[in-house]
Scaffold this motif. Structure first.
Motif, mmCIF file in Angstrom:
data_model
loop_
_atom_site.group_PDB
_atom_site.id
_atom_site.type_symbol
_atom_site.label_atom_id
_atom_site.label_comp_id
_atom_site.label_asym_id
_atom_site.label_seq_id
_atom_site.Cartn_x
_atom_site.Cartn_y
_atom_site.Cartn_z
ATOM 1 N N SER A 35 0.817 -1.219 0.000
ATOM 2 C CA SER A 35 0.000 0.000 0.000
ATOM 3 C C SER A 35 0.846 1.263 0.000
ATOM 4 C CB SER A 35 -0.944 0.005 1.205
ATOM 5 O OG SER A 35 -0.225 0.187 2.399
ATOM 6 N N SER A 39 1.345 4.681 -7.041
ATOM 7 C CA SER A 39 0.272 4.164 -7.898
ATOM 8 C C SER A 39 0.798 3.715 -9.255
ATOM 9 C CB SER A 39 -0.811 5.221 -8.092
ATOM 10 O OG SER A 39 -1.440 5.497 -6.871
ATOM 11 N N ARG A 43 0.307 0.069 -10.904
ATOM 12 C CA ARG A 43 -0.345 -0.068 -12.201
ATOM 13 C C ARG A 43 0.546 -0.849 -13.168
ATOM 14 N NH1 ARG A 43 -1.635 4.995 -12.805
ATOM 15 N NH2 ARG A 43 -3.683 4.704 -11.864
#
Length: 62
Positions: A35, A39, A43
């Protein structure tokens, strides 16, 4: 065809469930580390996994 897809989905659920069931603490640490990744990196990893899966499926069914 639907039977094969449901079988594959069931196998995915079994494999994905083994980590949290057998190693809950390590799994939790892994998810926390995951986490914190950017991002774009997540991806890219997801796209690579999907591509590898599609290529494997193509060769298995082709």
């Amino acid at each position: 065809m639907a039977h094969t897809l449901l079988t594959a989905f069931a196998l995915v659920l079994i494999v994905e469930g083994l980590g949290p069931m057998l190693f809950p603490n390590k799994w939790q640490q892994f998810i926390q580390q995951l986490s914190q990744q950017p991002s774009n990196q997540l991806r890219t990893m997801g796209g690579a996994l999907v591509t590898i899966g599609v290529v494997c499926l193509y060769y298995l069914l082709g």
